[in-house]
Motif scaffolding. Structure first.
Motif, PDB file in Angstrom:
ATOM      1  N   GLU A   1       0.846  -1.213   0.000  1.00 39.07           N
ATOM      2  CA  GLU A   1       0.000   0.000   0.000  1.00 39.07           C
ATOM      3  C   GLU A   1       0.876   1.256   0.000  1.00 39.07           C
ATOM      4  OE1 GLU A   1      -3.156  -0.046  -0.421  1.00 39.07           O
ATOM      5  OE2 GLU A   1      -3.653  -2.129   0.023  1.00 39.07           O
ATOM      6  N   LEU A   2       1.905   1.242   0.855  1.00 41.21           N
ATOM      7  CA  LEU A   2       2.805   2.401   0.916  1.00 41.21           C
ATOM      8  C   LEU A   2       3.503   2.592  -0.444  1.00 41.21           C
ATOM      9  CD1 LEU A   2       4.421   4.634   2.308  1.00 41.21           C
ATOM     10  CD2 LEU A   2       5.827   2.896   3.409  1.00 41.21           C
ATOM     11  N   LYS A   3       3.925   1.474  -1.017  1.00 40.49           N
ATOM     12  CA  LYS A   3       4.638   1.550  -2.300  1.00 40.49           C
ATOM     13  C   LYS A   3       3.694   2.056  -3.407  1.00 40.49           C
ATOM     14  CE  LYS A   3       7.444  -1.614  -5.005  1.00 40.49           C
ATOM     15  NZ  LYS A   3       7.604  -2.966  -5.390  1.00 40.49           N
ATOM     16  N   ASN A   4       2.461   1.557  -3.416  1.00 34.99           N
ATOM     17  CA  ASN A   4       1.506   2.027  -4.439  1.00 34.99           C
ATOM     18  C   ASN A   4       1.234   3.527  -4.283  1.00 34.99           C
ATOM     19  OD1 ASN A   4       1.231  -0.411  -5.686  1.00 34.99           O
ATOM     20  ND2 ASN A   4      -0.632  -1.005  -4.613  1.00 34.99           N
ATOM     21  N   ASN A   5       1.127   3.986  -3.033  1.00 35.58           N
ATOM     22  CA  ASN A   5       0.876   5.418  -2.814  1.00 35.58           C
ATOM     23  C   ASN A   5       2.058   6.260  -3.283  1.00 35.58           C
ATOM     24  OD1 ASN A   5      -1.597   4.803  -1.720  1.00 35.58           O
ATOM     25  ND2 ASN A   5      -0.878   4.837   0.401  1.00 35.58           N
ATOM     26  N   LEU A   6       3.253   5.752  -2.996  1.00 36.79           N
ATOM     27  CA  LEU A   6       4.471   6.456  -3.405  1.00 36.79           C
ATOM     28  C   LEU A   6       4.539   6.553  -4.939  1.00 36.79           C
ATOM     29  CD1 LEU A   6       7.388   7.427  -3.083  1.00 36.79           C
ATOM     30  CD2 LEU A   6       8.056   5.075  -2.660  1.00 36.79           C
ATOM     31  N   LYS A   7       4.205   5.428  -5.592  1.00 33.57           N
ATOM     32  CA  LYS A   7       4.239   5.432  -7.057  1.00 33.57           C
ATOM     33  C   LYS A   7       3.181   6.403  -7.601  1.00 33.57           C
ATOM     34  CE  LYS A   7       4.315   0.787  -7.548  1.00 33.57           C
ATOM     35  NZ  LYS A   7       4.398  -0.498  -8.270  1.00 33.57           N
ATOM     36  N   LYS A   8       2.036   6.428  -6.952  1.00 37.01           N
ATOM     37  CA  LYS A   8       0.971   7.326  -7.420  1.00 37.01           C
ATOM     38  C   LYS A   8       1.403   8.787  -7.266  1.00 37.01           C
ATOM     39  CE  LYS A   8      -3.940   8.452  -7.048  1.00 37.01           C
ATOM     40  NZ  LYS A   8      -3.908   9.044  -8.376  1.00 37.01           N
ATOM     41  N   TYR A   9       2.092   9.073  -6.153  1.00 33.38           N
ATOM     42  CA  TYR A   9       2.538  10.457  -5.953  1.00 33.38           C
ATOM     43  C   TYR A   9       3.500  10.871  -7.074  1.00 33.38           C
ATOM     44  CZ  TYR A   9       4.540  14.637  -3.847  1.00 33.38           C
ATOM     45  OH  TYR A   9       4.966  15.922  -3.636  1.00 33.38           O
ATOM     46  N   TRP A  10       4.421   9.965  -7.399  1.00 38.34           N
ATOM     47  CA  TRP A  10       5.376  10.281  -8.471  1.00 38.34           C
ATOM     48  C   TRP A  10       4.631  10.430  -9.804  1.00 38.34           C
ATOM     49  CZ3 TRP A  10       6.847   7.995 -13.091  1.00 38.34           C
ATOM     50  CH2 TRP A  10       8.010   8.510 -13.678  1.00 38.34           C
ATOM     51  N   TRP A  11       3.764   9.442 -10.093  1.00 38.64           N
ATOM     52  CA  TRP A  11       3.055   9.427 -11.384  1.00 38.64           C
ATOM     53  C   TRP A  11       2.227  10.704 -11.557  1.00 38.64           C
ATOM     54  CZ3 TRP A  11       3.530   6.087 -15.410  1.00 38.64           C
ATOM     55  CH2 TRP A  11       2.567   6.152 -16.414  1.00 38.64           C
ATOM     56  N   ASP A  12       1.461  11.036 -10.526  1.00 31.72           N
ATOM     57  CA  ASP A  12       0.611  12.230 -10.613  1.00 31.72           C
ATOM     58  C   ASP A  12       1.446  13.495 -10.749  1.00 31.72           C
ATOM     59  OD1 ASP A  12      -1.523  10.590 -10.439  1.00 31.72           O
ATOM     60  OD2 ASP A  12      -2.182  11.208  -8.439  1.00 31.72           O
ATOM     61  N   SER A  13       2.590  13.527 -10.037  1.00 32.19           N
ATOM     62  CA  SER A  13       3.414  14.743 -10.112  1.00 32.19           C
ATOM     63  C   SER A  13       3.985  14.914 -11.513  1.00 32.19           C
ATOM     64  CB  SER A  13       4.543  14.715  -9.078  1.00 32.19           C
ATOM     65  OG  SER A  13       5.519  13.777  -9.459  1.00 32.19           O
ATOM     66  N   MET A  14       4.165  13.816 -12.242  1.00 38.20           N
ATOM     67  CA  MET A  14       4.671  13.900 -13.612  1.00 38.20           C
ATOM     68  C   MET A  14       3.515  14.070 -14.612  1.00 38.20           C
ATOM     69  SD  MET A  14       7.927  13.674 -13.944  1.00 38.20           S
ATOM     70  CE  MET A  14       9.351  13.378 -12.908  1.00 38.20           C
ATOM     71  N   VAL A  15       2.613  13.076 -14.624  1.00 37.71           N
ATOM     72  CA  VAL A  15       1.634  12.974 -15.713  1.00 37.71           C
ATOM     73  C   VAL A  15       0.413  13.874 -15.511  1.00 37.71           C
ATOM     74  CG1 VAL A  15       0.146  11.330 -16.945  1.00 37.71           C
ATOM     75  CG2 VAL A  15       2.448  10.646 -16.263  1.00 37.71           C
ATOM     76  N   LEU A  16      -0.015  13.975 -14.238  1.00 35.69           N
ATOM     77  CA  LEU A  16      -1.209  14.789 -13.976  1.00 35.69           C
ATOM     78  C   LEU A  16      -0.877  16.284 -14.010  1.00 35.69           C
ATOM     79  CD1 LEU A  16      -3.950  13.511 -13.233  1.00 35.69           C
ATOM     80  CD2 LEU A  16      -3.477  14.043 -10.849  1.00 35.69           C
ATOM     81  N   LEU A  17       0.286  16.632 -13.431  1.00 35.94           N
ATOM     82  CA  LEU A  17       0.617  18.062 -13.309  1.00 35.94           C
ATOM     83  C   LEU A  17       1.276  18.657 -14.557  1.00 35.94           C
ATOM     84  CD1 LEU A  17       1.826  18.623  -9.640  1.00 35.94           C
ATOM     85  CD2 LEU A  17      -0.473  18.454 -10.559  1.00 35.94           C
ATOM     86  N   HIS A  18       1.732  17.794 -15.473  1.00 38.13           N
ATOM     87  CA  HIS A  18       2.377  18.342 -16.683  1.00 38.13           C
ATOM     88  C   HIS A  18       1.599  17.925 -17.919  1.00 38.13           C
ATOM     89  CE1 HIS A  18       5.757  18.217 -13.774  1.00 38.13           C
ATOM     90  NE2 HIS A  18       6.029  19.393 -14.322  1.00 38.13           N
ATOM     91  N   GLU A  19       1.073  18.902 -18.608  1.00 40.03           N
ATOM     92  CA  GLU A  19       0.300  18.599 -19.825  1.00 40.03           C
ATOM     93  C   GLU A  19       1.175  17.959 -20.892  1.00 40.03           C
ATOM     94  OE1 GLU A  19      -1.852  22.021 -21.274  1.00 40.03           O
ATOM     95  OE2 GLU A  19      -2.308  22.545 -19.193  1.00 40.03           O
ATOM     96  N   ASN A  20       2.497  18.228 -20.815  1.00 42.19           N
ATOM     97  CA  ASN A  20       3.376  17.703 -21.874  1.00 42.19           C
ATOM     98  C   ASN A  20       4.141  16.455 -21.426  1.00 42.19           C
ATOM     99  OD1 ASN A  20       4.981  18.970 -20.037  1.00 42.19           O
ATOM    100  ND2 ASN A  20       6.240  20.072 -21.526  1.00 42.19           N
ATOM    101  N   ILE A  21       3.627  15.745 -20.396  1.00 40.45           N
ATOM    102  CA  ILE A  21       4.229  14.453 -20.034  1.00 40.45           C
ATOM    103  C   ILE A  21       3.134  13.391 -20.053  1.00 40.45           C
ATOM    104  CG2 ILE A  21       5.453  13.120 -18.271  1.00 40.45           C
ATOM    105  CD1 ILE A  21       6.775  15.636 -17.314  1.00 40.45           C
ATOM    106  N   VAL A  22       3.421  12.289 -20.775  1.00 42.71           N
ATOM    107  CA  VAL A  22       2.467  11.169 -20.807  1.00 42.71           C
ATOM    108  C   VAL A  22       3.190   9.906 -20.340  1.00 42.71           C
ATOM    109  CG1 VAL A  22       1.000  12.079 -22.659  1.00 42.71           C
ATOM    110  CG2 VAL A  22       3.043  10.758 -23.244  1.00 42.71           C
ATOM    111  N   GLY A  23       2.395   8.901 -19.965  1.00 33.67           N
ATOM    112  CA  GLY A  23       3.004   7.671 -19.449  1.00 33.67           C
ATOM    113  C   GLY A  23       2.898   6.522 -20.428  1.00 33.67           C
TER     114      GLY A  23
END
Ligand code: GAP
Length: 514
Positions: free
Chosen positions: A42-64
């Motif tokens: 659970e901790l690892k999934n949350n950590l990954k989500k924080y990274w993913w969102d900080s990249m993909v959600l917050l930047h219109e020019n970054i996709v996964g």
């Protein structure tokens, strides 16, 4: 508490509370391979989500993307991994133990740093407030001696690495009189290069089988998909591609728990930019990534940059973000300006053009790449280390807690009926059934309320809601805060909003620059 002691406690705490287990434990374990338990995942999934969102959600020019672990073997020839993804190894002839030559020298340098620091600390105590550390370091004969010896070894070491001079690496080990920690002797073999990639065979028959590798980094999956994403996503440079995935390295010196593993996970982002703009973007990503780490609230002094002495042949700038682990400052993330090396190599080996037509410049070019590459497991370890606390309570009892950032905590709210009877358990279940759709709740009715609080402190649950007899009358519960142990009475109808506000990922994401 000595830092070594803290580290041992972290490892046993991780096991006791279901964060990390040794892989294949009932078969005596598999070295440098670990499993994540019910809390760890659970901790690892949350950590990954924080990274993913900080990249993909917050930047219109970054996709996964999510690319496969197996890739065409020529990719690893093109990337340089088949020929150059090596560690310099040396064996002690008496203990038969194998070491990384560069790690032996780095450990020796760290010991010299320690000696210097101890001299400075002793002097600081002796001189008190009048102590001038800079002057002391520059003039004290013993410190100056240690420092010049350290600098000389460091310069030889960096040059030997740069020149790929294995004989000189061995000579540095001999000249520094580095002994094997097991046998205590200095009876060393030559230094040899050892490739870190795992390989296996793909295909039904041994004659028709093809040698394939387990990817040693996720980045190449991004490079070979660069054009697919650019074209289908109509991406305009500058843009980034992010990926989270497993990587495999046959590490020789595998130690320090989940710090250096043979199977691990990376979160990588390749940012494609016009040639000539890469160093500006490198600085930009350095700033943003450091900010991301510091947003977790463990203290800015826990992080530092470490610029590389030896630049890989494809890089024109590189730095690590280091975190102060219980065993010293260690790399958790690398930020590299990789030039156009990877895309050019894949163009050469595949025979396909990987160019970008820039409508603003009205010309085609091979983009340059700035990469940010962070290890999920190292990040996980830094979070455990940063949040582990032992506290003495007023009644003399001790409590162990994980002060996890609430958004990363495996359980956000523990729902605790004071007793099982009198309808309190039913009321607690009713609250749980309502809230479980919003965030991770855990229902717990076993043992005294004090013991239950301790259990949730130990896994880092930020809030506990206690349901007592009064709840049945006024529809209010007591919320207990993990870090302060303060308690407040709130209406059940407000519970969802209170917990969401304090634990949602947005609370972390909002701290980051756009
Ligand atoms: N694509 C670039 C790359 O892979 P790296 O510096 O070799 O760069 C990036 O690795 C990150 O991956 C490191 O900063 C570290 O956090 C993590 N990492 C590397 N090797 C690891 C290992 N054996 N065990 C755990 N994490 C590792």
């Amino acid at each position: 508490m000595a830092q070594e002691e803290v580290f041992k406690k972290l490892i046993s705490h991780s096991k006791e509370y279901g964060f990390v287990f040794q892989s294949s434990e009932i078969y005596d374990g598999l070295s440098a391979v670990y499993d994540y338990g019910q809390m760890g995942v659970e901790l690892k999934n949350n950590l990954k989500k924080y990274w993913w969102d900080s990249m993909v959600l917050l930047h219109e020019n970054i996709v996964g993307i999510d690319s496969a672990i197996f890739m065409h073997p020529t990719i690893w020839k093109a990337s340089g991994h088949v020929d150059a993804f090596n560690d310099p190894l040396i064996d002690n002839k008496d203990s038969k133990k194998r070491y990384r030559a560069d790690v032996l020298i780095e450990d020796h340098l760290a010991k010299l740093d320690d000696k210097i620091d101890k001299e400075v600390q002793k002097a600081a105590k002796r001189f008190g407030e009048t102590f001038d550390e800079k002057m002391y370091r520059e003039t004290n004969p013993r410190v100056v001696g240690y420092q010049s010896n350290r600098d000389e070894i460091h310069a030889r070491f960096a040059k030997a690495l740069n020149d790929n001079n294995l004989d000189e690496l061995r000579q540095v080990i001999v000249d520094c009189e580095i002994a094997c920690p097991i046998s205590g002797t200095r009876n060393w073999t030559e230094v040899r290069q050892f490739n870190l990639m795992f390989s296996t065979e793909m295909g039904a028959t041994s004659e028709g089988a093809m040698k394939v590798y387990l990817r040693p980094e996720s980045a190449q999956g991004i490079f070979v998909n660069y054009l697919n994403v650019q074209k289908t996503g109509r991406m305009k440079i500058p843009f980034g591609i992010a990926q989270i995935g497993k990587a495999f390295r046959n590490e020789i010196v595998a130690r320090q728990f989940i710090f250096r593993m043979r199977e691990f996970e990376q979160m990588e982002m390749q940012f494609f930019v016009p040639p000539g703009e890469e160093l500006e973007w490198f600085e930009h990503w350095k700033k943003l990534r450091m900010e991301w780490h510091q947003s977790l609230g463990f203290g800015a002094e826990k992080y530092r940059f470490h610029d590389h002495d030896k630049l890989a042949h494809y890089a024109n700038a590189a730095t690590d973000i280091e975190y102060e682990m219980p065993f010293g400052f260690k790399e958790v993330e690398g930020i590299h300006s990789r030039t156009d090396f990877d895309l050019s190599q894949h163009e050469k080996f595949s025979g396909k053009k990987l160019q970008y037509f820039d409508p603003e410049l009205n010309k085609s070019y091979t983009p340059f790449v700035v990469e940010t590459s962070i290890g999920v497991d190292r990040m996980f370890l830094s979070i455990l280390a940063g949040s582990y606390c032992e506290e003495e309570l007023e009644n003399g009892e001790k409590r162990v807690l994980l002060k996890l950032p609430p958004a990363l905590a495996p359980v956000k709210l523990a729902i605790l009926p004071l007793v099982k009877k009198d309808g309190l358990a039913e009321k607690a279940r009713e609250i749980m059934d309502d809230l479980k759709f919003n965030f991770a709740c855990q229902y717990d009715e076993k043992d005294s309320i004090g013991k239950r609080y301790r259990r949730h402190d130990a896994i880092g649950t930020p809030f506990c809601a206690t349901i007592d007899h009064q709840t049945l009358e006024d529809n209010m519960v007591t919320i207990r805060h993990r870090d302060t142990m303060e308690q407040e009475r709130v209406a059940i109808s407000d519970l969802q909003q209170i917990i969401v506000e304090k634990t949602e990922m947005k609370s972390l994401l909002k701290k980051l620059s756009k």
